[in-house]
Design a protein around this motif. Sequence first.
Motif, PDB file in Angstrom:
ATOM      1  N   ALA A 417       0.830  -1.205   0.000  1.00 32.81           N
ATOM      2  CA  ALA A 417       0.000   0.000   0.000  1.00 32.81           C
ATOM      3  C   ALA A 417       0.866   1.257   0.000  1.00 32.81           C
ATOM      4  CB  ALA A 417      -0.908  -0.006   1.230  1.00 32.81           C
ATOM      5  N   GLY A 418       2.011   1.201   0.702  1.00 30.11           N
ATOM      6  CA  GLY A 418       2.923   2.341   0.682  1.00 30.11           C
ATOM      7  C   GLY A 418       3.475   2.610  -0.704  1.00 30.11           C
ATOM      8  N   MET A 419       3.779   1.550  -1.438  1.00 32.38           N
ATOM      9  CA  MET A 419       4.254   1.731  -2.819  1.00 32.38           C
ATOM     10  C   MET A 419       3.183   2.357  -3.692  1.00 32.38           C
ATOM     11  SD  MET A 419       6.725  -1.281  -4.267  1.00 32.38           S
ATOM     12  CE  MET A 419       5.487  -2.537  -4.082  1.00 32.38           C
ATOM     13  N   LEU A 420       1.946   1.863  -3.554  1.00 32.91           N
ATOM     14  CA  LEU A 420       0.863   2.425  -4.360  1.00 32.91           C
ATOM     15  C   LEU A 420       0.632   3.893  -4.019  1.00 32.91           C
ATOM     16  CD1 LEU A 420      -1.751  -0.491  -4.395  1.00 32.91           C
ATOM     17  CD2 LEU A 420      -0.235   0.252  -6.249  1.00 32.91           C
ATOM     18  N   GLY A 421       0.677   4.223  -2.714  1.00 29.42           N
ATOM     19  CA  GLY A 421       0.524   5.617  -2.322  1.00 29.42           C
ATOM     20  C   GLY A 421       1.623   6.489  -2.888  1.00 29.42           C
ATOM     21  N   GLY A 422       2.846   6.014  -2.836  1.00 28.05           N
ATOM     22  CA  GLY A 422       3.947   6.762  -3.422  1.00 28.05           C
ATOM     23  C   GLY A 422       3.801   6.914  -4.925  1.00 28.05           C
ATOM     24  N   LEU A 423       3.286   5.873  -5.576  1.00 24.66           N
ATOM     25  CA  LEU A 423       3.078   5.935  -7.021  1.00 24.66           C
ATOM     26  C   LEU A 423       2.032   6.986  -7.377  1.00 24.66           C
ATOM     27  CD1 LEU A 423       3.956   4.669  -9.698  1.00 24.66           C
ATOM     28  CD2 LEU A 423       2.129   2.976  -9.417  1.00 24.66           C
ATOM     29  N   LEU A 424       0.966   7.048  -6.560  1.00 25.68           N
ATOM     30  CA  LEU A 424      -0.059   8.059  -6.794  1.00 25.68           C
ATOM     31  C   LEU A 424       0.507   9.469  -6.601  1.00 25.68           C
ATOM     32  CD1 LEU A 424      -3.158   6.426  -5.045  1.00 25.68           C
ATOM     33  CD2 LEU A 424      -2.713   6.649  -7.501  1.00 25.68           C
ATOM     34  N   LEU A 425       1.326   9.658  -5.562  1.00 29.20           N
ATOM     35  CA  LEU A 425       1.969  10.956  -5.358  1.00 29.20           C
ATOM     36  C   LEU A 425       2.887  11.295  -6.506  1.00 29.20           C
ATOM     37  CD1 LEU A 425       2.856  10.793  -1.546  1.00 29.20           C
ATOM     38  CD2 LEU A 425       1.064  12.160  -2.633  1.00 29.20           C
ATOM     39  N   LEU A 426       3.604  10.310  -7.007  1.00 29.64           N
ATOM     40  CA  LEU A 426       4.486  10.554  -8.141  1.00 29.64           C
ATOM     41  C   LEU A 426       3.698  10.930  -9.375  1.00 29.64           C
ATOM     42  CD1 LEU A 426       7.332  10.407  -9.429  1.00 29.64           C
ATOM     43  CD2 LEU A 426       6.848   8.014  -9.950  1.00 29.64           C
ATOM     44  N   GLY A 427       2.554  10.228  -9.594  1.00 25.58           N
ATOM     45  CA  GLY A 427       1.725  10.576 -10.753  1.00 25.58           C
ATOM     46  C   GLY A 427       1.195  11.984 -10.674  1.00 25.58           C
ATOM     47  N   THR A 428       0.824  12.422  -9.470  1.00 25.21           N
ATOM     48  CA  THR A 428       0.350  13.805  -9.299  1.00 25.21           C
ATOM     49  C   THR A 428       1.479  14.799  -9.575  1.00 25.21           C
ATOM     50  OG1 THR A 428      -1.202  13.051  -7.617  1.00 25.21           O
ATOM     51  CG2 THR A 428      -0.738  15.401  -7.711  1.00 25.21           C
ATOM     52  N   GLY A 429       2.680  14.457  -9.087  1.00 25.74           N
ATOM     53  CA  GLY A 429       3.797  15.375  -9.316  1.00 25.74           C
ATOM     54  C   GLY A 429       4.197  15.454 -10.769  1.00 25.74           C
ATOM     55  N   VAL A 430       4.210  14.272 -11.457  1.00 26.94           N
ATOM     56  CA  VAL A 430       4.574  14.267 -12.872  1.00 26.94           C
ATOM     57  C   VAL A 430       3.523  15.003 -13.697  1.00 26.94           C
ATOM     58  CG1 VAL A 430       4.918  12.776 -14.853  1.00 26.94           C
ATOM     59  CG2 VAL A 430       5.906  12.165 -12.656  1.00 26.94           C
ATOM     60  N   ALA A 431       2.266  14.759 -13.362  1.00 26.53           N
ATOM     61  CA  ALA A 431       1.202  15.436 -14.106  1.00 26.53           C
ATOM     62  C   ALA A 431       1.289  16.943 -13.922  1.00 26.53           C
ATOM     63  CB  ALA A 431      -0.140  14.922 -13.622  1.00 26.53           C
TER      64      ALA A 431
END
Length: 431
Positions: A417-431
């Motif tokens: 779940a921590g990886m998925l949360g980090g991935l979502l944060l990364l997607g927001t930052g990249v977007a």
Amino acid sequence: MSGIGVEAWLNLEGTPFAVLPRFVTSLAIGLLLGVERERKQRPLAGIRTFPLAAMLGTMLTMLGQMTATPVLIAVGLAGVIALGFLPEGHQEAEVQEPRTTTLVSLMLAYGLGALVWYNQSELAIATAILATALLYLKPELTGIARKLERRDLLSLLQFATLTFIILPILPNRAMGPYLALNPHKIWLMVVLIVGVSLTGYLAVRLLGERASGPWLGLLGGMVSSTATSLVYAREARSNPGSLSFATSVILLANIVLFLRLIVLAAILVPAALGAMAMVMLPALGLGLITALLRFRHDQSQAGHPELTLSNPTELKLALGFALMFAVVVLCSAWLHDLYGSRGIYAVALISGVNDVDPITLTVLNLFGEHRLDIRQVIISVVLAVFANNLFKFGLIASLGGRTLAWRCLPTFILSGAGMLGGLLLLGTGVA
């Protein structure tokens, strides 16, 4: 090697003292060994004899080179050896240190002095430090040797045979269907499995359960979390007393995996470090929290059964894992041949079942070559980790039993779940 460069620093070239720094280096090496020997009761040689022997080695090597008489080196060594046949010169009742140890150390000092003359000062100094440590740590080394039984030494010999005799002679090339099978790499997995198991056994014998558990988890995570999970899941099933110990080692090994991925990114492609850390640090943090809660719960419980790890002399488990490794590699190559054109994500899922490192190295290199963007890199690594964790949890459940699986499940779930949360944060930052 060109030496430590003291001659050039002191600007002694062209003077009668151009080679003096080499003799000073030999003097220092002799003093290092001599000080340790001087601590013994009535030693054969001590703080004066050792430096003299080292400088003698340097001088005779120099003379042998100047006069084209290399036999002088052997003559000097014979003279040093002859010291061991001299009478002791005292009649003390207790002479605790064997003369042979001091004599061999004196021969080593002489040889290191000769090595200094051949511009190998760094090697000579490092060897002297290692030799001094070996001499100084005699009580600890003796204690370790006395704790090991005959079967422990047989296991060490067996592991040495697997590693240094069989492994080097196996062909290190691809063969078989899809050129997917490499005998050297497959046998390397056997060495890895046996090595992890043997390290755990010896660590528990020498350090005890509490002292060795965290270190084994860290080591296992850096080497192979899959191999560590397999070895200690099997141990938990065969010995119920090792359940808490096996849980701690498995959880720490799988948590260290996230740290290892961050380190790989930092070393190979520093530009990817920020994104990798953003995804892996939440997984690392949540995994540590659940693991610490599990450790505290285990320590609060009284009446644990006695921990007795079995000696890893049987190779059936390692050979079985090597066979499974070969099958997974072969299936991965087959599926890659069928679906590789559909993208890097399918490859990540397939290869991640076996090992996370190959796909991680591949996508990081592609990112460095500007053939993948950072989001594709991170998604590929996350997919590989999920596939690998699913495979490892299957090993834990099938080999270790339901109890071990339930103990490990919260860490696997929350780290994912921590990886998925980090991935979502990364997607927001990249977007």
